[in-house]
Design a protein around this motif. Structure first.
Motif, PDB file in Angstrom:
ATOM      1  N   ASP A 141      30.789  19.746  43.304  1.00 33.02           N
ATOM      2  CA  ASP A 141      29.483  19.373  43.863  1.00 33.02           C
ATOM      3  C   ASP A 141      29.032  20.296  44.988  1.00 33.02           C
ATOM      4  O   ASP A 141      27.847  20.265  45.369  1.00 33.02           O
ATOM      5  N   LEU A 142      29.941  21.079  45.544  1.00 30.62           N
ATOM      6  CA  LEU A 142      29.677  21.747  46.814  1.00 30.62           C
ATOM      7  C   LEU A 142      29.053  23.126  46.692  1.00 30.62           C
ATOM      8  O   LEU A 142      28.712  23.726  47.714  1.00 30.62           O
ATOM      9  N   GLY A 143      28.907  23.655  45.469  1.00 32.66           N
ATOM     10  CA  GLY A 143      28.294  24.961  45.344  1.00 32.66           C
ATOM     11  C   GLY A 143      28.422  25.515  43.941  1.00 32.66           C
ATOM     12  O   GLY A 143      29.029  24.894  43.065  1.00 32.66           O
ATOM     13  N   PRO A 144      27.846  26.696  43.679  1.00 32.44           N
ATOM     14  CA  PRO A 144      27.994  27.350  42.377  1.00 32.44           C
ATOM     15  C   PRO A 144      29.449  27.709  42.109  1.00 32.44           C
ATOM     16  O   PRO A 144      30.255  27.818  43.041  1.00 32.44           O
ATOM     17  N   ARG A 145      29.775  27.903  40.853  1.00 31.32           N
ATOM     18  CA  ARG A 145      31.178  28.109  40.478  1.00 31.32           C
ATOM     19  C   ARG A 145      31.792  29.332  41.153  1.00 31.32           C
ATOM     20  O   ARG A 145      32.972  29.333  41.483  1.00 31.32           O
ATOM     21  N   LYS A 146      30.994  30.366  41.378  1.00 29.14           N
ATOM     22  CA  LYS A 146      31.542  31.568  42.011  1.00 29.14           C
ATOM     23  C   LYS A 146      31.906  31.327  43.477  1.00 29.14           C
ATOM     24  O   LYS A 146      32.644  32.124  44.069  1.00 29.14           O
ATOM     25  N   ALA A 147      31.380  30.252  44.077  1.00 25.89           N
ATOM     26  CA  ALA A 147      31.675  29.956  45.486  1.00 25.89           C
ATOM     27  C   ALA A 147      32.851  29.012  45.657  1.00 25.89           C
ATOM     28  O   ALA A 147      33.302  28.795  46.787  1.00 25.89           O
ATOM     29  N   LEU A 148      33.372  28.455  44.555  1.00 24.82           N
ATOM     30  CA  LEU A 148      34.407  27.431  44.690  1.00 24.82           C
ATOM     31  C   LEU A 148      35.703  27.995  45.251  1.00 24.82           C
ATOM     32  O   LEU A 148      36.482  27.266  45.879  1.00 24.82           O
ATOM     33  N   GLY A 149      35.963  29.290  45.042  1.00 24.90           N
ATOM     34  CA  GLY A 149      37.188  29.888  45.553  1.00 24.90           C
ATOM     35  C   GLY A 149      37.251  29.858  47.070  1.00 24.90           C
ATOM     36  O   GLY A 149      38.244  29.413  47.652  1.00 24.90           O
ATOM     37  N   TRP A 150      36.197  30.325  47.723  1.00 22.96           N
ATOM     38  CA  TRP A 150      36.246  30.349  49.190  1.00 22.96           C
ATOM     39  C   TRP A 150      36.119  28.953  49.779  1.00 22.96           C
ATOM     40  O   TRP A 150      36.693  28.679  50.848  1.00 22.96           O
ATOM     41  N   ARG A 303      35.682  38.159  44.199  1.00 20.75           N
ATOM     42  CA  ARG A 303      35.619  39.517  43.651  1.00 20.75           C
ATOM     43  C   ARG A 303      36.435  39.664  42.374  1.00 20.75           C
ATOM     44  O   ARG A 303      35.989  40.282  41.410  1.00 20.75           O
ATOM     45  N   LEU A 304      37.636  39.105  42.364  1.00 20.07           N
ATOM     46  CA  LEU A 304      38.559  39.317  41.249  1.00 20.07           C
ATOM     47  C   LEU A 304      38.452  38.267  40.160  1.00 20.07           C
ATOM     48  O   LEU A 304      38.904  38.484  39.040  1.00 20.07           O
ATOM     49  N   GLY A 305      37.909  37.095  40.503  1.00 14.37           N
ATOM     50  CA  GLY A 305      37.905  35.988  39.560  1.00 14.37           C
ATOM     51  C   GLY A 305      39.055  35.032  39.840  1.00 14.37           C
ATOM     52  O   GLY A 305      40.091  35.416  40.410  1.00 14.37           O
ATOM     53  N   ALA A 306      38.888  33.792  39.442  1.00 16.61           N
ATOM     54  CA  ALA A 306      39.859  32.748  39.758  1.00 16.61           C
ATOM     55  C   ALA A 306      41.181  32.959  39.021  1.00 16.61           C
ATOM     56  O   ALA A 306      42.259  32.782  39.588  1.00 16.61           O
ATOM     57  N   ARG A 307      41.115  33.348  37.747  1.00 18.00           N
ATOM     58  CA  ARG A 307      42.339  33.499  36.956  1.00 18.00           C
ATOM     59  C   ARG A 307      43.212  34.629  37.499  1.00 18.00           C
ATOM     60  O   ARG A 307      44.431  34.459  37.665  1.00 18.00           O
ATOM     61  N   SER A 308      42.621  35.786  37.780  1.00 17.84           N
ATOM     62  CA  SER A 308      43.400  36.918  38.291  1.00 17.84           C
ATOM     63  C   SER A 308      44.029  36.588  39.641  1.00 17.84           C
ATOM     64  O   SER A 308      45.181  36.956  39.911  1.00 17.84           O
ATOM     65  N   THR A 309      43.279  35.887  40.485  1.00 20.38           N
ATOM     66  CA  THR A 309      43.809  35.508  41.794  1.00 20.38           C
ATOM     67  C   THR A 309      44.976  34.543  41.647  1.00 20.38           C
ATOM     68  O   THR A 309      45.992  34.665  42.346  1.00 20.38           O
ATOM     69  N   TYR A 310      44.842  33.601  40.740  1.00 18.32           N
ATOM     70  CA  TYR A 310      45.912  32.632  40.484  1.00 18.32           C
ATOM     71  C   TYR A 310      47.197  33.349  40.033  1.00 18.32           C
ATOM     72  O   TYR A 310      48.293  33.047  40.522  1.00 18.32           O
ATOM     73  N   ILE A 311      47.068  34.327  39.140  1.00 19.86           N
ATOM     74  CA  ILE A 311      48.241  35.074  38.663  1.00 19.86           C
ATOM     75  C   ILE A 311      48.887  35.857  39.805  1.00 19.86           C
ATOM     76  O   ILE A 311      50.121  35.915  39.930  1.00 19.86           O
ATOM     77  N   ALA A 365      43.911  28.480  44.747  1.00 19.99           N
ATOM     78  CA  ALA A 365      43.415  29.191  43.573  1.00 19.99           C
ATOM     79  C   ALA A 365      43.436  28.301  42.334  1.00 19.99           C
ATOM     80  O   ALA A 365      42.499  28.318  41.525  1.00 19.99           O
ATOM     81  N   ALA A 366      44.496  27.514  42.184  1.00 21.75           N
ATOM     82  CA  ALA A 366      44.573  26.607  41.034  1.00 21.75           C
ATOM     83  C   ALA A 366      43.473  25.559  41.100  1.00 21.75           C
ATOM     84  O   ALA A 366      42.817  25.261  40.092  1.00 21.75           O
ATOM     85  N   ARG A 367      43.253  24.975  42.278  1.00 22.61           N
ATOM     86  CA  ARG A 367      42.215  23.957  42.426  1.00 22.61           C
ATOM     87  C   ARG A 367      40.848  24.543  42.131  1.00 22.61           C
ATOM     88  O   ARG A 367      40.013  23.923  41.453  1.00 22.61           O
ATOM     89  N   ALA A 368      40.580  25.741  42.630  1.00 20.49           N
ATOM     90  CA  ALA A 368      39.285  26.381  42.385  1.00 20.49           C
ATOM     91  C   ALA A 368      39.096  26.714  40.911  1.00 20.49           C
ATOM     92  O   ALA A 368      37.995  26.547  40.362  1.00 20.49           O
ATOM     93  N   LEU A 369      40.150  27.175  40.244  1.00 20.28           N
ATOM     94  CA  LEU A 369      40.044  27.516  38.835  1.00 20.28           C
ATOM     95  C   LEU A 369      39.776  26.276  37.986  1.00 20.28           C
ATOM     96  O   LEU A 369      39.002  26.320  37.024  1.00 20.28           O
ATOM     97  N   SER A 437      34.125  28.508  31.665  1.00 17.89           N
ATOM     98  CA  SER A 437      33.039  28.160  32.566  1.00 17.89           C
ATOM     99  C   SER A 437      31.762  27.859  31.788  1.00 17.89           C
ATOM    100  O   SER A 437      31.012  26.926  32.127  1.00 17.89           O
ATOM    101  N   ALA A 438      31.499  28.624  30.724  1.00 24.60           N
ATOM    102  CA  ALA A 438      30.307  28.386  29.904  1.00 24.60           C
ATOM    103  C   ALA A 438      30.375  27.023  29.222  1.00 24.60           C
ATOM    104  O   ALA A 438      29.372  26.304  29.137  1.00 24.60           O
TER     105      ALA A 438
END
Length: 445
Positions: A141-150, A303-311, A365-369, A437-438
């Motif tokens: 609910d808190l923002g667009p998907r690209k903002a969920l990481g931060w 910048r890197l995406g949620a999956r790459s950061t998680y790995i 990272a897992a929660r954001a992904l 995401s789609a």
């Protein structure tokens, strides 16, 4: 019918802060009760089966495993009920009150009162752990998907700052974990409960309940509705194959993480044999590096995406486990190669830095992904599955390590975590973040 907007605006700053403050509040429970103080108090003072504490370690793992098993059973159906009734804040508030009350009651546990201590730990940890899933369901609910990481990283980073404040205060004013100091250290329960009570107030003041309220149902009808929604989701699981694969990976990753959370300070006391000042220094080191890791990797995720950061965070965990396991060998290498005579307890701090950087970043990272791959209309239900996977992992990981250390001792049993993180990495490799995401954006409820 609800259509998820692909251009969801960023929530007001005070609402994001209010959401993050729940992480600030509940991290005090994790550290004071599970990791730093009460876990050590339970094994060495309440059970007190010196010299190896194998029975105490086993009973501690059983108490935590039972509490997490209760979360596994309750979390998905509670999530489905919350999504239908638009009542996430009420469920969150109930878990919050139960955590505060049962944690405070730990004050009354006496040395040798093993059953009473285990019952209170089971209840308080159940309430705390299921609340993690409830608060996480607000993330989409808190923002667009690209903002969920931060946003997720901000919450986890604030959490470690909260844990640092709560635990530093406790260690300074309540002293060491010992039978001689029991009359002071027993106040850790009321302090952890009170800290949670006060620090979470901004959450309930500023966090919004979105969605149109539905007509209230009786408790039995609401439960039936919850199970019906779960059944509908199970029939559509093929559409969410990326999220399903991710949750299996989360299972193995969280098994390793919960082992470290539950046993790292027990490991330091029993295997490394650290002094009290080193224990405190390790705590501060882990908290600060965990906060840096959560926020830093959260920003990197944009910048890197949620999956790459998680790995990346899981790979860092493997290095941390190797450093924990090989602390004696690293101590010898430091002596031979660097001509320094460091004690093992100080070399162990290096492992603490790696573990801290891994701890906050991997969970964030897992929660954001999960948030990226989750439809907003089913946020509580899908984060209920996330909670179920994480807590089922805790049952598997903690109880599994309890049995392995019963057979081999804690020093070698910790290597079990290496296998868990390796499996988690292999499993997440096929996940397609853009595709998942789609699917989440197009989902209709």
């Amino acid at each position: 019918m609800t259509v998820i907007s692909p251009t969801r605006p960023l929530a007001p700053k005070r609402e994001i802060f209010g959401w993050a403050m729940f992480d600030f509040a509940n991290q005090g429970y994790t550290l004071l009760i599970i990791t730093v103080v009460f876990g050590d108090l339970f094994t060495r003072v309440v059970v007190a089966d010196a010299p190896d504490y194998r029975l105490g370690n086993l009973l501690w793992s059983i108490a935590l495993a039972v509490s997490y098993l209760l979360v596994v059973v309750a979390n998905p159906v509670c999530g489905a009920m919350m999504d239908y009734s638009r009542s996430r804040k009420r469920f969150l508030f109930a878990s919050y009150v139960l955590t505060v009350v049962t944690t405070s009651l730990l004050y009354f546990v006496e040395p040798g009162w093993i059953v009473s201590a285990m019952v209170l730990v089971i209840l308080s940890n159940f309430a705390y752990a299921i609340g993690e899933g409830f608060i996480a369901s607000f993330l989409p609910d808190l923002g667009p998907r690209k903002a969920l990481g931060w946003i997720s990283g901000l919450g986890w980073g604030l959490g470690y700052i909260g844990g640092l404040v709560a635990t530093a205060f406790t260690l300074f004013f309540l002293g060491d974990v010992s039978l001689d100091n029991y009359e002071r250290i027993r106040w850790v329960g009321p302090f952890a409960g009170g800290f949670f009570l006060l620090a979470a107030i901004p959450t309930f003041v500023w966090l919004r309940e979105r969605g149109q309220q539905r007509p209230p149902l009786s408790a039995s009808n609401l439960v039936r509705m919850g199970f019906a929604r779960l059944q509908a989701t199970r029939q559509a699981l093929d559409e969410f194959r990326d999220l399903r694969t991710l949750l299996i990976s989360v299972f193995f990753a969280m098994a390793g993480i919960y082992i470290i959370i539950a046993f790292s300070f027990i490991y330091g006391a029993q295997v490394i044999g650290w002094d009290e000042e080193v224990r405190i220094l390790m705590f501060v080191t882990v908290q600060l590096t965990a906060a840096v890791g959560a926020v830093g990797f959260g920003l990197l995720q944009s910048r890197l995406g949620a999956r790459s950061t998680y790995i990346m965070t899981l790979s860092l965990w493997m290095l941390a486990i190797l450093a924990i396991w090989q602390t004696p060998a690293l101590t010898g290498l430091a002596r031979d190669w660097l001509a320094v005579s460091w004690e093992a307890q100080y070399v162990f701090l290096f492992a603490g830095v790696l573990a801290g950087l891994s701890l906050g970043s991997s969970q964030s990272a897992a929660r954001a992904l999960v948030g990226v791959l989750t439809p907003q209309a089913k946020a509580a239900e899908f984060f209920g599955y996330w909670g179920m996977a994480a807590k089922a992992a805790a049952v598997f990981g903690i109880f599994g390590l309890g049995l392995v250390q019963w057979l081999l001792g804690l020093a070698d049993a910790i290597v079990f975590c290496l296998l868990l993180f390796a499996v988690a990495i292999v499993l997440v490799l096929p996940v397609n973040e853009a595709r998942g995401s789609a699917v989440a954006e197009d989902w209709r409820d």
